[in-house]
Design an enzyme around this catalytic site. Structure first.
Site, PDB file in Angstrom:
ATOM      1  N   SER A   5       0.824  -1.215   0.000  1.00  0.00           N
ATOM      2  CA  SER A   5       0.000   0.000   0.000  1.00  0.00           C
ATOM      3  C   SER A   5       0.856   1.263   0.000  1.00  0.00           C
ATOM      4  O   SER A   5       1.613   1.525   0.942  1.00  0.00           O
ATOM      5  CB  SER A   5      -0.922  -0.005   1.221  1.00  0.00           C
ATOM      6  OG  SER A   5      -1.568   1.239   1.297  1.00  0.00           O
ATOM      7  N   HIS A  30      -1.121  -1.132  -4.305  1.00  0.00           N
ATOM      8  CA  HIS A  30      -2.410  -0.774  -3.709  1.00  0.00           C
ATOM      9  C   HIS A  30      -2.436   0.735  -3.460  1.00  0.00           C
ATOM     10  O   HIS A  30      -1.541   1.286  -2.820  1.00  0.00           O
ATOM     11  CB  HIS A  30      -2.580  -1.542  -2.401  1.00  0.00           C
ATOM     12  CG  HIS A  30      -3.917  -1.382  -1.753  1.00  0.00           C
ATOM     13  ND1 HIS A  30      -5.023  -2.094  -2.145  1.00  0.00           N
ATOM     14  CD2 HIS A  30      -4.317  -0.573  -0.736  1.00  0.00           C
ATOM     15  CE1 HIS A  30      -6.062  -1.741  -1.381  1.00  0.00           C
ATOM     16  NE2 HIS A  30      -5.659  -0.807  -0.530  1.00  0.00           N
ATOM     17  N   ASP A  32      -4.627   3.911  -1.985  1.00  0.00           N
ATOM     18  CA  ASP A  32      -5.731   4.282  -1.098  1.00  0.00           C
ATOM     19  C   ASP A  32      -6.153   5.732  -1.306  1.00  0.00           C
ATOM     20  O   ASP A  32      -5.478   6.650  -0.856  1.00  0.00           O
ATOM     21  CB  ASP A  32      -5.292   4.119   0.360  1.00  0.00           C
ATOM     22  CG  ASP A  32      -5.121   2.672   0.752  1.00  0.00           C
ATOM     23  OD1 ASP A  32      -6.075   1.897   0.574  1.00  0.00           O
ATOM     24  OD2 ASP A  32      -4.027   2.317   1.230  1.00  0.00           O
ATOM     25  N   MET A  34      -8.703   8.671  -0.364  1.00  0.00           N
ATOM     26  CA  MET A  34      -9.631   9.034   0.727  1.00  0.00           C
ATOM     27  C   MET A  34     -10.160  10.444   0.506  1.00  0.00           C
ATOM     28  O   MET A  34      -9.442  11.298  -0.026  1.00  0.00           O
ATOM     29  CB  MET A  34      -8.909   8.996   2.064  1.00  0.00           C
ATOM     30  CG  MET A  34      -8.236   7.676   2.360  1.00  0.00           C
ATOM     31  SD  MET A  34      -7.401   7.749   3.954  1.00  0.00           S
ATOM     32  CE  MET A  34      -6.513   6.194   3.918  1.00  0.00           C
ATOM     33  N   HIS A  63      -8.063   1.515  -4.436  1.00  0.00           N
ATOM     34  CA  HIS A  63      -9.058   1.343  -3.369  1.00  0.00           C
ATOM     35  C   HIS A  63      -9.651   2.712  -3.048  1.00  0.00           C
ATOM     36  O   HIS A  63      -8.997   3.546  -2.416  1.00  0.00           O
ATOM     37  CB  HIS A  63      -8.355   0.725  -2.151  1.00  0.00           C
ATOM     38  CG  HIS A  63      -9.204   0.587  -0.935  1.00  0.00           C
ATOM     39  ND1 HIS A  63      -8.673   0.392   0.330  1.00  0.00           N
ATOM     40  CD2 HIS A  63     -10.552   0.604  -0.764  1.00  0.00           C
ATOM     41  CE1 HIS A  63      -9.651   0.299   1.208  1.00  0.00           C
ATOM     42  NE2 HIS A  63     -10.800   0.441   0.582  1.00  0.00           N
ATOM     43  N   MET A  65     -11.831   5.015  -1.029  1.00  0.00           N
ATOM     44  CA  MET A  65     -12.570   5.201   0.222  1.00  0.00           C
ATOM     45  C   MET A  65     -13.252   6.555   0.136  1.00  0.00           C
ATOM     46  O   MET A  65     -12.906   7.499   0.851  1.00  0.00           O
ATOM     47  CB  MET A  65     -11.598   5.129   1.410  1.00  0.00           C
ATOM     48  CG  MET A  65     -11.187   3.709   1.732  1.00  0.00           C
ATOM     49  SD  MET A  65      -9.675   3.659   2.719  1.00  0.00           S
ATOM     50  CE  MET A  65      -8.476   3.742   1.424  1.00  0.00           C
ATOM     51  N   MET A 134     -11.950  -5.408   4.620  1.00  0.00           N
ATOM     52  CA  MET A 134     -11.145  -4.532   5.478  1.00  0.00           C
ATOM     53  C   MET A 134     -10.940  -5.227   6.824  1.00  0.00           C
ATOM     54  O   MET A 134     -11.904  -5.639   7.471  1.00  0.00           O
ATOM     55  CB  MET A 134     -11.845  -3.196   5.712  1.00  0.00           C
ATOM     56  CG  MET A 134     -11.926  -2.287   4.496  1.00  0.00           C
ATOM     57  SD  MET A 134     -10.359  -1.978   3.656  1.00  0.00           S
ATOM     58  CE  MET A 134      -9.351  -1.284   4.976  1.00  0.00           C
ATOM     59  N   ASP A 172      -7.088  -6.188   3.706  1.00  0.00           N
ATOM     60  CA  ASP A 172      -6.376  -4.918   3.844  1.00  0.00           C
ATOM     61  C   ASP A 172      -6.444  -4.393   5.276  1.00  0.00           C
ATOM     62  O   ASP A 172      -7.531  -4.138   5.795  1.00  0.00           O
ATOM     63  CB  ASP A 172      -7.057  -3.924   2.871  1.00  0.00           C
ATOM     64  CG  ASP A 172      -6.402  -2.562   2.837  1.00  0.00           C
ATOM     65  OD1 ASP A 172      -5.340  -2.373   3.451  1.00  0.00           O
ATOM     66  OD2 ASP A 172      -6.972  -1.681   2.158  1.00  0.00           O
TER      67      ASP A 172
HETATM   68  C1  DX5 Z   1      -6.487   1.761   5.368  1.00  0.00           C
HETATM   69  C2  DX5 Z   1      -5.979   1.455   3.979  1.00  0.00           C
HETATM   70  C3  DX5 Z   1      -4.911   0.444   3.946  1.00  0.00           C
HETATM   71  C4  DX5 Z   1      -3.650   0.822   4.679  1.00  0.00           C
HETATM   72  C5  DX5 Z   1      -3.068  -0.423   5.253  1.00  0.00           C
HETATM   73  O1  DX5 Z   1      -7.529   2.655   5.271  1.00  0.00           O
HETATM   74  O2  DX5 Z   1      -7.040   0.997   3.166  1.00  0.00           O
HETATM   75  O3  DX5 Z   1      -4.601   0.053   2.618  1.00  0.00           O
HETATM   76  O4  DX5 Z   1      -2.696   1.445   3.857  1.00  0.00           O
HETATM   77  O5  DX5 Z   1      -1.977  -0.089   6.024  1.00  0.00           O
HETATM   78  P1  DX5 Z   1      -1.310  -1.115   7.049  1.00  0.00           P
HETATM   79  O6  DX5 Z   1      -0.872  -2.310   6.239  1.00  0.00           O
HETATM   80  O7  DX5 Z   1      -0.170  -0.328   7.585  1.00  0.00           O
HETATM   81  O8  DX5 Z   1      -2.348  -1.466   8.066  1.00  0.00           O
HETATM   82 ZN    ZN Z   2      -6.572   0.061   1.159  1.00  0.00          ZN
END
Ligand code: DX5
Ligand code: ZN
Length: 213
Positions: A5, A30, A32, A34, A63, A65, A134, A172
């Site tokens: 990620s 990956h 993320d 947000m 991903h 969010m 998740m 994840d």
């Molecule tokens: C959380 C993200 C994850 C995050 C995971 O909202 O969707 O992808 O980066 O990070 P770790 O592996 O550090 O928990």
């Molecule tokens: Zn993620």
């Protein structure tokens, strides 16, 4: 498969990060995204990702969010993404969104928050390419793995078999060598890991260790 990620990468030097990453055992990157609405945090947006996509040589696992992810299908497609993950909780018309992602030429993933039961996928499982469970509440990296996810993985595997779905199972949040091993035993196909890989003294080696599970 392993999908490191980007959220845990050094944002001040993404070019350097992509050098080891492109040579590593990682299968996907990956990403993320947000919005500060669906989750209580904001990460990065398309102007930054455009540059990451240019220097990343591996398939992008995006991903989202965010609320109304259907508004950004074209932006994700323009990144050249392999897979677009949308949250079940963010899509009242999930079947339509999955269709839009496929029409744009991408694989479609559906993501479930920790409190959402896998049973909600009953009528959509056969249409999706991946289910992302998740194992932390989304919004932040570095959180503790929610152990109940292991049961959800086993339950999801049964649901996929029963509905004739070929979807991959991805998990994840809080993935490290120990939780990764448990997840593999439970039947996970793709492990996402942020801190465990990017904050390791030797990220390529940490990635390799997860790949070898
Ligand atoms: C959380 C993200 C994850 C995050 C995971 O909202 O969707 O992808 O980066 O990070 P770790 O592996 O550090 O928990
Ligand atoms: Zn993620």
């Amino acid at each position: 498969m392993i999908s490191p990620s980007l959220l845990a990468a050094n944002f001040a030097n993404l070019e350097e990060e992509m050098k080891w990453f492109n040579q590593s055992s990682a299968d996907w990157l990956h990403i993320d995204v947000m919005d500060g609405v669906f989750v209580p945090n904001i990460s990065f947006g398309f102007p930054v990702l455009k540059h990451v996509a240019r220097i990343c040589k591996k398939p992008l696992d995006v991903h989202l969010m965010i609320v109304q992810p259907e508004k950004f299908v074209n932006e994700v497609k323009d990144l050249g993404a392999y897979l677009m993950n949308v949250h079940y909780e963010a899509c009242p018309h999930l079947h339509r969104v999955v269709g839009q992602i496929h029409e744009a030429g991408m694989k479609a993933g559906v993501t479930l928050n920790p409190a959402t039961p896998v049973s909600v996928l009953e009528d959509i499982a056969a249409d999706v390419d991946l289910v992302l469970l998740m194992s932390v509440n989304p919004g932040f990296g570095g959180q503790k793995f929610i152990t109940h996810t292991l049961e959800k993985v086993r339950e999801l595997r049964q649901l996929l078999d029963r509905t004739g779905s070929k979807a991959l199972i991805e998990v994840d949040g809080g993935v490290n060598l120990e939780t990764g091993r448990q997840l593999k035993e439970a039947g996970v196909d793709v492990l996402v890991a942020g801190n465990y890989i990017f904050r390791a003294p030797d990220p390529a080696k940490a990635c390799e260790a997860l790949s070898a599970l």
